[in-house]
Write an enzyme that holds these catalytic residues in place. Structure first.
Site, PDB file in Angstrom:
ATOM      1  N   CYS A   1       0.874  -1.169   0.000  1.00 19.08           N
ATOM      2  CA  CYS A   1       0.000   0.000   0.000  1.00 19.08           C
ATOM      3  C   CYS A   1       0.918   1.227   0.000  1.00 19.08           C
ATOM      4  O   CYS A   1       2.133   1.095  -0.059  1.00 19.08           O
ATOM      5  CB  CYS A   1      -0.980   0.000   1.170  1.00 19.08           C
TER       6      CYS A   1
ATOM      7  N   ASN B   1       2.534   1.426   4.027  1.00 21.49           N
ATOM      8  CA  ASN B   1       2.877   0.228   4.795  1.00 21.49           C
ATOM      9  C   ASN B   1       2.630   0.406   6.290  1.00 21.49           C
ATOM     10  O   ASN B   1       3.385  -0.056   7.130  1.00 21.49           O
ATOM     11  CB  ASN B   1       4.320  -0.186   4.525  1.00 21.49           C
TER      12      ASN B   1
ATOM     13  N   CYS C   1      -1.060   0.526   7.408  1.00 26.46           N
ATOM     14  CA  CYS C   1      -2.423   0.060   7.707  1.00 26.46           C
ATOM     15  C   CYS C   1      -2.782  -1.188   6.912  1.00 26.46           C
ATOM     16  O   CYS C   1      -2.751  -2.292   7.439  1.00 26.46           O
ATOM     17  CB  CYS C   1      -3.453   1.150   7.404  1.00 26.46           C
ATOM     18  N   ARG C   2      -3.121  -0.984   5.635  1.00 26.43           N
ATOM     19  CA  ARG C   2      -3.675  -2.073   4.831  1.00 26.43           C
ATOM     20  C   ARG C   2      -2.686  -3.203   4.591  1.00 26.43           C
ATOM     21  O   ARG C   2      -3.023  -4.375   4.799  1.00 26.43           O
ATOM     22  CB  ARG C   2      -4.181  -1.525   3.482  1.00 26.43           C
ATOM     23  N   SER C   3      -1.492  -2.887   4.137  1.00 26.52           N
ATOM     24  CA  SER C   3      -0.564  -3.975   3.790  1.00 26.52           C
ATOM     25  C   SER C   3      -0.071  -4.763   5.003  1.00 26.52           C
ATOM     26  O   SER C   3      -0.009  -5.993   4.933  1.00 26.52           O
ATOM     27  CB  SER C   3       0.597  -3.475   2.917  1.00 26.52           C
TER      28      SER C   3
ATOM     29  N   ASP D   1      -8.655   2.661   2.258  1.00 25.47           N
ATOM     30  CA  ASP D   1      -7.572   3.164   3.108  1.00 25.47           C
ATOM     31  C   ASP D   1      -8.206   3.822   4.321  1.00 25.47           C
ATOM     32  O   ASP D   1      -8.802   4.893   4.212  1.00 25.47           O
ATOM     33  CB  ASP D   1      -6.712   4.162   2.342  1.00 25.47           C
TER      34      ASP D   1
END
Length: 155
Positions: A7, A10, A12-14, A122
């Protein structure tokens, strides 16, 4: 199978996807799968994931020891799959991919099944934790579907 989640930062999402996929792979007995995450930008290199991401992982019995890092050219030759969380991530990844790239670069949301929205939202700029929970739920669906599809894969 070697999987990299990417993302923009690096944080939150990933890293959430990394933790989820590690858990999914373990539950399916896919002990040879390697899972990591990285950023497109350097903002969070050396930092732990966002506190709200860690809180949602903990709510679901997961954790993360990930330390933020930025994607490198070598990642495109090492990993089998590199997943972006949204179209902008995938666009940037394809632009960074060196000639002869080994990895399949695609949208993680391609594995959301029948759901129309393929974007992993996000949650960073949302107030509170609700967006992180929704993001987590999206990631779980994708990781489960990917693992089921590739469980017997010889990659």
């Amino acid at each position: 199978m070697k999987i990299l989640f990417v993302c923009i930062g690096n944080s939150c999402r990933s890293p959430m996807a990394e933790s989820v996929m590690r858990s999914v792979a373990s539950r399916h007995g896919l002990t040879d799968w390697q899972v990591d995450s990285a950023a497109l930008r350097e903002w969070n290199v050396g930092r732990r994931p966002e506190d709200r991401a860690l809180e949602v992982l903990a709510e679901n019995g997961l954790s993360s020891e990930h330390v933020g890092r930025q994607i490198e050219a070598a990642d495109f030759m090492h990993f089998d799959y590199i997943f972006g969380m949204d179209e902008a991530n995938v666009h940037d990844l394809l632009a960074l991919a060196p000639p002869g790239c080994r990895a399949t670069v695609e949208l993680l949301g391609n594995y959301r099944g029948k759901e129309l929205d393929k974007i992993i939202i996000d949650p960073y700029f949302e107030h509170g934790i609700h967006g992180f929970r929704r993001c987590f739920d999206q990631i779980v669906i994708c990781c489960e579907n990917f693992a089921k599809l590739h469980k017997g894969s010889g990659i």
